[in-house]
Design a protein around this motif. Sequence first.
Motif, short mmCIF file in Angstrom:
data_model
loop_
_atom_site.label_atom_id
_atom_site.label_comp_id
_atom_site.label_asym_id
_atom_site.label_seq_id
_atom_site.Cartn_x
_atom_site.Cartn_y
_atom_site.Cartn_z
N LEU A 112 79.17 20.20 26.26
CA LEU A 112 77.86 20.86 26.12
C LEU A 112 77.98 22.39 26.18
CD1 LEU A 112 75.06 19.67 25.66
CD2 LEU A 112 74.66 19.73 28.12
N GLU A 113 79.10 22.88 26.69
CA GLU A 113 79.22 24.32 26.96
C GLU A 113 78.90 25.20 25.75
OE1 GLU A 113 80.23 28.24 27.76
OE2 GLU A 113 81.17 27.08 26.17
N ARG A 118 74.87 28.86 23.00
CA ARG A 118 73.97 29.07 21.86
C ARG A 118 72.50 29.10 22.34
NH1 ARG A 118 72.70 31.25 17.58
NH2 ARG A 118 71.75 30.09 15.89
N ALA A 119 72.16 28.18 23.24
CA ALA A 119 70.77 28.13 23.73
C ALA A 119 70.42 29.42 24.45
CB ALA A 119 70.59 26.92 24.65
N GLU A 120 71.34 29.94 25.26
CA GLU A 120 71.07 31.21 25.95
C GLU A 120 70.83 32.33 24.96
OE1 GLU A 120 73.73 30.28 29.98
OE2 GLU A 120 74.57 31.52 28.39
N PRO A 137 82.25 27.08 34.25
CA PRO A 137 82.94 28.01 33.33
C PRO A 137 82.08 28.31 32.11
CG PRO A 137 84.28 26.05 33.79
CD PRO A 137 82.97 25.82 34.44
N ARG A 138 82.11 29.57 31.64
CA ARG A 138 81.31 29.95 30.47
C ARG A 138 82.23 30.59 29.44
NH1 ARG A 138 76.27 31.68 32.03
NH2 ARG A 138 76.27 32.72 30.03
N THR A 479 69.36 22.79 29.69
CA THR A 479 70.16 21.59 29.38
C THR A 479 69.51 20.80 28.25
OG1 THR A 479 70.94 21.50 31.67
CG2 THR A 479 71.09 19.47 30.39
N ILE A 480 68.19 20.70 28.27
CA ILE A 480 67.49 19.96 27.19
C ILE A 480 67.71 20.69 25.86
CG2 ILE A 480 65.28 19.02 26.42
CD1 ILE A 480 64.32 19.44 29.41
N ALA A 481 67.56 22.02 25.90
CA ALA A 481 67.74 22.80 24.67
C ALA A 481 69.16 22.66 24.15
CB ALA A 481 67.41 24.27 24.95
#
Length: 498
Positions: A112-113, A118-120, A137-138, A479-481
């Motif tokens: 999902l990372e 992308r969502a952010e 981790p990002r 998380t949903i996004a």
Amino acid sequence: MNAPSYDAVVIGSGFGGAGAAHVLTGAGLRTLLLERGGWPRRDDQDWDQQAILIDKRYQSDSPLLVRQYGSSTFVPLHLNETVGGMSVFYGGASLRLREGDFARWPIKYSDLEPYYTRAEQLLGVHGQAGADPFEPPRSAAYPLAPVALTPPAQRIQQAARSLGYRPFPIPLALNFSDPARPRCILCNTCDGFPCKLKAKNDLTATLLQEAQVQGLEIRAGAIVTRLVRQGVRITGVEGVDKFTKQPFSFLARLFVLAGGAIHSPALLLRSGLGGPTVGRFLMRHCNGVVAGIFPFATNPAQIFHKQLCLADFYEDHRAAHGTATGIIQDIYTPASPVIRHFAPTGFKRIAGMVAGHIQNLLCIAEDEPLPENQVSLSAQRDVFGMELVQVQHRYTEADCARRDYLTAKARHVLRRAGAFLFKTYRLDSFSHAVGSVRFGTSPAESALDPNCRLWETENLFVTDSSFMPSSGGVNPSLTIAANALRVGEYLTQTYENI
Ligand SMILES: Cc1cc2nc3c(=O)[nH]c(=O)nc-3n(C[C@H](O)[C@H](O)[C@H](O)COP(=O)(O)OP(=O)(O)OC[C@H]3O[C@@H](n4cnc5c(N)ncnc54)[C@H](O)[C@@H]3O)c2cc1C
Ligand code: SF4
């Protein structure tokens, strides 16, 4: 059925629907989004506490019937509805789940990372990488830096630090920096209210707006009443227009259901779809608010201060309960008339009098998925002739223990900040509802496959918060996004074979 036809029909315009619609439209698919709410009005009343919290100008015509805390009776509860879903009312807190939160999921954090990143970016999140002690981790820093803490948040920061905790700025999806859009003026009516200025990065200001430019058609006031099935395929949707009361129907090759964790299972049940788990395992976080009463006015400038988060306790129950504990966040205090309205009889006058001396901390604890916590259909009907949605819910002792653990920590922080009296109350809302159409690895224990396809169909996918098999200990929207972007990408890659 002789009805207009699309490549994809999306039902619901919250994070799940908007995320999927953004990707589908971006890939050139002719996409129609159906949303039962109308558009946010963006007028003075949107910042009026009486109009929003007490008169509830956005409330749905179709109440839920809710039975909770072991009660034997169902009580009506009206959720809000509008284009943009609950993003229009949300507080913009945009946190990622942590790696340990994925233990019961069919995908890992690392899957999902990229979509979190992308969502952010799409939601314009202001945050500080590395400040959260349990941050996962990002692959990229936050797109935007946080703004300076306002005085009420500074008070909490000082108190928490003096106790040895590591408070950090809540990653926020509000527009503090883009001059091409209305910018946030740090007003004190954000969480729970539409932004009159459209400075909150809700979905109408971000993903939906961008998708419309790329051709997304949005039909507001369109209540989908049934998914039409032929064998293993969904062929169309039927519904009624909330404003004209006229029926409608649409055909498509691909359907994305994103009505939220209460309405999505209800629509599946009304359509005779879904296996034994549909509607079950509903979670909502076990939330509490600690109100500290101070010997001074806590926010005389009436300025925004939902800015600070404490995650120091996040892993404290992992070994014993297998869950996260949760987080503590600064949260605004409603105005005196609202506090008076919601205070218990006998306390209304005193509660209204001390309103200006209160500062609140919100505690969000993970809750466990129980099969008996369930969305089902009632025999009663709403004004459109649809069965009303019933919700039954109770917490486990461990859920309450995690919440109480956090509220004790929150009291400690507020006391250090100068509070001398405390009132702790639970939050009864379903604002963090998740889990009622969960994904998993087999139809026996889940309704959706790992790509969020309803197991029994070829072309129906569910992308709202109901896909989550555990609630984790942070606010759910990012998380949903992220998951909706993930599923949207899968759909565009496999569209020809669906
Ligand atoms: C006051 C408040 C504050 C919050 N603050 C935060 C926060 O700061 N951070 C955070 O992460 N989360 C927050 N949340 C939670 C967050 O907003 C939700 O988790 C999230 O919006 C859920 O997204 P969703 O897509 O699952 O569903 P929703 O946002 O509920 O969207 C579902 C949409 O589908 C529509 N719909 C339903 N049924 C039908 C139908 N049959 N036909 C057509 N349309 C239909 C609904 O009207 C709705 O617009 C907050 C929630 C509230 C209420
Ligand atoms: S705090 Fe900012 S984004 Fe939120 S409602 Fe006020 S102006 Fe809008």
